[in-house]
Design a protein around this motif. Structure first.
Motif, PDB file in Angstrom:
ATOM      1  N   UNK A  67       1.326   2.386  11.468  1.00 13.72           N
ATOM      2  CA  UNK A  67       1.652   2.967  11.600  1.00 13.72           C
ATOM      3  C   UNK A  67       3.663   3.873  11.755  1.00 13.72           C
ATOM      4  N   UNK A  68       4.056   1.814  12.033  1.00 12.08           N
ATOM      5  CA  UNK A  68       5.542   2.370  11.478  1.00 12.08           C
ATOM      6  C   UNK A  68       6.200   2.881   9.883  1.00 12.08           C
ATOM      7  N   UNK A  69       5.518   1.937   9.776  1.00  8.74           N
ATOM      8  CA  UNK A  69       5.864   1.747   8.037  1.00  8.74           C
ATOM      9  C   UNK A  69       5.263   3.250   7.319  1.00  8.74           C
ATOM     10  N   UNK A  70       4.200   3.956   7.782  1.00  7.41           N
ATOM     11  CA  UNK A  70       3.994   5.159   7.307  1.00  7.41           C
ATOM     12  C   UNK A  70       4.946   6.215   7.244  1.00  7.41           C
ATOM     13  N   UNK A  71       4.874   6.407   8.789  1.00  7.45           N
ATOM     14  CA  UNK A  71       5.886   7.234   9.426  1.00  7.45           C
ATOM     15  C   UNK A  71       7.778   6.909   8.731  1.00  7.45           C
ATOM     16  N   UNK A  72       8.167   5.570   8.577  1.00  6.60           N
ATOM     17  CA  UNK A  72       9.327   5.796   8.150  1.00  6.60           C
ATOM     18  C   UNK A  72       8.994   5.884   6.620  1.00  6.60           C
ATOM     19  N   UNK A  73       8.502   5.792   5.736  1.00  2.00           N
ATOM     20  CA  UNK A  73       7.733   6.147   4.497  1.00  2.00           C
ATOM     21  C   UNK A  73       8.358   7.515   3.781  1.00  2.00           C
ATOM     22  N   UNK A  74       7.173   8.013   4.639  1.00  3.73           N
ATOM     23  CA  UNK A  74       7.046  10.089   4.489  1.00  3.73           C
ATOM     24  C   UNK A  74       7.430  10.083   5.805  1.00  3.73           C
ATOM     25  N   UNK A  75       8.560  10.835   5.618  1.00  4.27           N
ATOM     26  CA  UNK A  75       8.985  11.804   6.447  1.00  4.27           C
ATOM     27  C   UNK A  75       8.613  13.168   6.731  1.00  4.27           C
ATOM     28  N   UNK A  76       8.141  13.353   5.468  1.00  2.00           N
ATOM     29  CA  UNK A  76       7.288  14.946   5.370  1.00  2.00           C
ATOM     30  C   UNK A  76       5.799  15.054   5.337  1.00  2.00           C
ATOM     31  N   UNK A  77       4.836  13.808   5.994  1.00  2.00           N
ATOM     32  CA  UNK A  77       3.840  13.474   5.647  1.00  2.00           C
ATOM     33  C   UNK A  77       3.207  14.156   6.462  1.00  2.00           C
ATOM     34  N   UNK A  78       1.836  15.507   5.962  1.00  2.00           N
ATOM     35  CA  UNK A  78       1.901  16.311   7.019  1.00  2.00           C
ATOM     36  C   UNK A  78       0.301  16.291   6.550  1.00  2.00           C
ATOM     37  N   UNK A 129       0.822  -1.163  -0.216  1.00  2.00           N
ATOM     38  CA  UNK A 129       0.179  -0.563   0.067  1.00  2.00           C
ATOM     39  C   UNK A 129       1.110   1.111   0.010  1.00  2.00           C
ATOM     40  N   UNK A 130       2.083   0.773   0.424  1.00  2.00           N
ATOM     41  CA  UNK A 130       2.823   2.449   0.916  1.00  2.00           C
ATOM     42  C   UNK A 130       3.420   2.849  -0.799  1.00  2.00           C
ATOM     43  N   UNK A 131       3.804   1.332  -1.107  1.00  7.33           N
ATOM     44  CA  UNK A 131       4.783   1.520  -2.481  1.00  7.33           C
ATOM     45  C   UNK A 131       3.186   2.403  -3.521  1.00  7.33           C
ATOM     46  N   UNK A 132       2.778   2.099  -3.302  1.00  8.40           N
ATOM     47  CA  UNK A 132       1.472   2.041  -4.167  1.00  8.40           C
ATOM     48  C   UNK A 132       1.055   4.324  -3.842  1.00  8.40           C
ATOM     49  N   UNK A 133       1.428   4.484  -2.546  1.00  8.57           N
ATOM     50  CA  UNK A 133       1.008   5.748  -2.790  1.00  8.57           C
ATOM     51  C   UNK A 133       2.321   6.622  -2.644  1.00  8.57           C
ATOM     52  N   UNK A 134       4.000   6.127  -2.890  1.00 13.49           N
ATOM     53  CA  UNK A 134       4.571   6.328  -3.145  1.00 13.49           C
ATOM     54  C   UNK A 134       4.756   7.114  -4.647  1.00 13.49           C
ATOM     55  N   UNK A 135       5.863   8.559  -4.410  1.00 13.64           N
ATOM     56  CA  UNK A 135       5.387   9.748  -6.029  1.00 13.64           C
ATOM     57  C   UNK A 135       4.597   9.740  -6.306  1.00 13.64           C
ATOM     58  N   UNK A 136       3.241  10.311  -5.228  1.00 11.67           N
ATOM     59  CA  UNK A 136       2.692  10.913  -5.381  1.00 11.67           C
ATOM     60  C   UNK A 136       2.583  12.287  -3.944  1.00 11.67           C
ATOM     61  N   UNK A 137       2.024  13.206  -4.328  1.00 10.42           N
ATOM     62  CA  UNK A 137       2.229  14.146  -3.607  1.00 10.42           C
ATOM     63  C   UNK A 137       0.782  14.028  -2.504  1.00 10.42           C
ATOM     64  N   UNK A 138      -0.177  13.558  -2.812  1.00 13.80           N
ATOM     65  CA  UNK A 138      -1.479  14.147  -2.057  1.00 13.80           C
ATOM     66  C   UNK A 138      -2.323  12.518  -2.115  1.00 13.80           C
ATOM     67  N   UNK A 139      -2.703  12.198  -0.875  1.00 15.88           N
ATOM     68  CA  UNK A 139      -3.491  11.058  -0.475  1.00 15.88           C
ATOM     69  C   UNK A 139      -4.423  11.322   0.592  1.00 15.88           C
ATOM     70  N   UNK A 140      -5.606  10.272   0.277  1.00 17.56           N
ATOM     71  CA  UNK A 140      -6.774  10.753   1.500  1.00 17.56           C
ATOM     72  C   UNK A 140      -6.713   8.748   1.984  1.00 17.56           C
TER      73      UNK A 140
END
Length: 402
Positions: free
Chosen positions: A364-375, A129-140
């Motif tokens: 949560x661990x995967x999400x925070x590690x993959x996207x350090x600029x998450x906001x 799922x994180x791979x699918x979001x990779x490269x996108x600027x924004x997601x719900x």
């Protein structure tokens, strides 16, 4: 006060839950209220009171008794009709000895070993799922991540086909809402028909899945009836994803609104298991616990709740009781773990709690590690919550990924 004069649980409660609960707590340990469909009830918000009532044998969860009591209080025309009986005869809506029998059968199939061996698969689902979001600027994050992780896990655990998952997710959302009775009727009928067919399929062709195990499980010759199997499948399916979807999303929102806590967690990922407990305490996925009513008078503080009355125990409010938790409205990922009632208490404590904890920790661990600029992509005040007194969950969670 007459019923007409009591505060009604409505939009303010759904969208500003914590502040509304804090205000109601200020009115006393027990607050008479009216639920969205018109049922008069007693709201309990204190931690010690909540724990006591959740394990009090004078409180009943019997679904048939609750149905009769609702009909007596607000009229049979205002109750959700008999589709519900096909979905509610599970252990969460039963008192001993029926509850004891059903839980024992479920425990034989839903073991700690079953949960532990799911870790590699949960990690795989999360990474995909994180791979699918990779490269996108924004997601719900609701449909892109928080939803699919637990839905995929519980469906694989129960042996449900991938193509069926979208439909029952919609049915589940409707059935846990405070929406119109005819919508719930339709969703309930569809869910029941699907699960009846699924149970029949597992009996004819059992597979290496939890539902097949439940169909075949016996204890001293005892097994679940067909109705109990359908209702148990419903319970595991709905509770198995609804709780964790909203745990992941609420935790993410809490961290994004508390950047110093997010920084602590990024700096020391070993804090994550304890942080999950704090997320459960701070903004858990369940607001008011499932339906309970008094079998005899019960004293709560200076209030005597008569027999035959509904009691609404707010898990969210109990977990923010300042008499139990210092600075309860502050998120603290280093807070000593334990003590919260986010998964309930007593004999009805959530059987899926270990799975929810594991999924949240990995996701949560995967999400925070993959996207350090998450906001957050919107102001927090723009976020909307679901129309439900049971589930405390966001409708959407738009985020910026980079």
């Amino acid at each position: 006060m007459t019923v007409e004069e009591l505060p009604v649980v409505g939009e303010e409660f759904m969208q500003h839950t914590h502040s509304t609960l804090a205000r109601l707590r200020g009115e006393g340990r027990v607050c008479p209220i009216v639920m969205p469909r018109g049922t008069p009830s007693y709201l309990v918000t204190g931690y010690e009171d909540a724990r006591a009532l959740l394990s009090d044998p004078r409180m009943s969860k019997d679904s048939a008794g609750a149905h009769q009591l609702i009909a007596a209080k607000i009229g049979p025309e205002n109750t959700v009709s008999d589709f519900g009986q096909s979905l509610v005869t599970h252990m969460l809506n039963a008192d001993p000895p029926d509850h004891t029998r059903l839980r024992k059968l479920i425990n034989k199939a839903f073991t700690a070993r079953t949960v532990a061996r799911l870790r590699p698969r949960i990690e795989e689902i999360t990474a995909a799922l994180l791979d699918e979001m990779e490269g996108r600027d924004q997601a719900d994050l609701m449909p892109a991540f928080a939803g699919p992780v637990p839905i995929t896990v519980i469906c694989e655990l129960l042996g449900i086909r991938e193509e069926d998952r979208g439909e029952f997710t919609g049915w589940s959302t409707t059935l846990l809402s405070s929406g119109e009775a005819d919508e719930m009727q339709s969703a309930g009928q569809s869910m029941t028909a699907y699960l009846v067919g699924l149970v029949a399929q597992k009996r004819a062709e059992p597979g290496p899945d939890l539902l097949s195990d439940l169909v075949l499980t016996t204890d001293d010759g005892d097994a679940m009836s067909e109705e109990e199997l359908v209702a148990t499948a419903f319970l595991l399916l709905v509770a198995g994803h609804e709780t964790t979807v909203n745990l992941i999303a609420n935790a993410t929102l809490a961290l994004l609104r508390a950047p110093e806590q997010l920084a602590k967690l990024r700096a020391d990922p070993s804090l994550l298991p304890g942080a999950v407990e704090e997320f459960l305490r701070f903004d858990g996925p369940i607001n008011i616990a499932t339906l309970r009513f008094t079998k005899e008078p019960i004293e709560v503080g200076e209030t005597t709740i008569p027999a035959g009355e509904f009691v609404q125990v707010s898990l969210l409010a109990a977990n923010r009781d300042a008499e139990r938790f210092p600075d309860p409205d502050q998120l603290d990922v280093t807070r000593p773990a334990g003590g919260h009632v986010a998964f309930g208490h007593g004999i009805h404590y959530c059987v899926g709690a270990p799975l929810a904890r594991l999924e949240a920790e990995i996701a949560l661990g995967g999400l925070l590690a993959r996207f350090p600029d998450l906001r957050l992509a919107v102001e927090p005040e723009q976020l909307r919550y679901r129309n439900s007194t049971l589930v405390h969950g966001l409708q959407e969670l738009p985020v910026l990924l980079r």
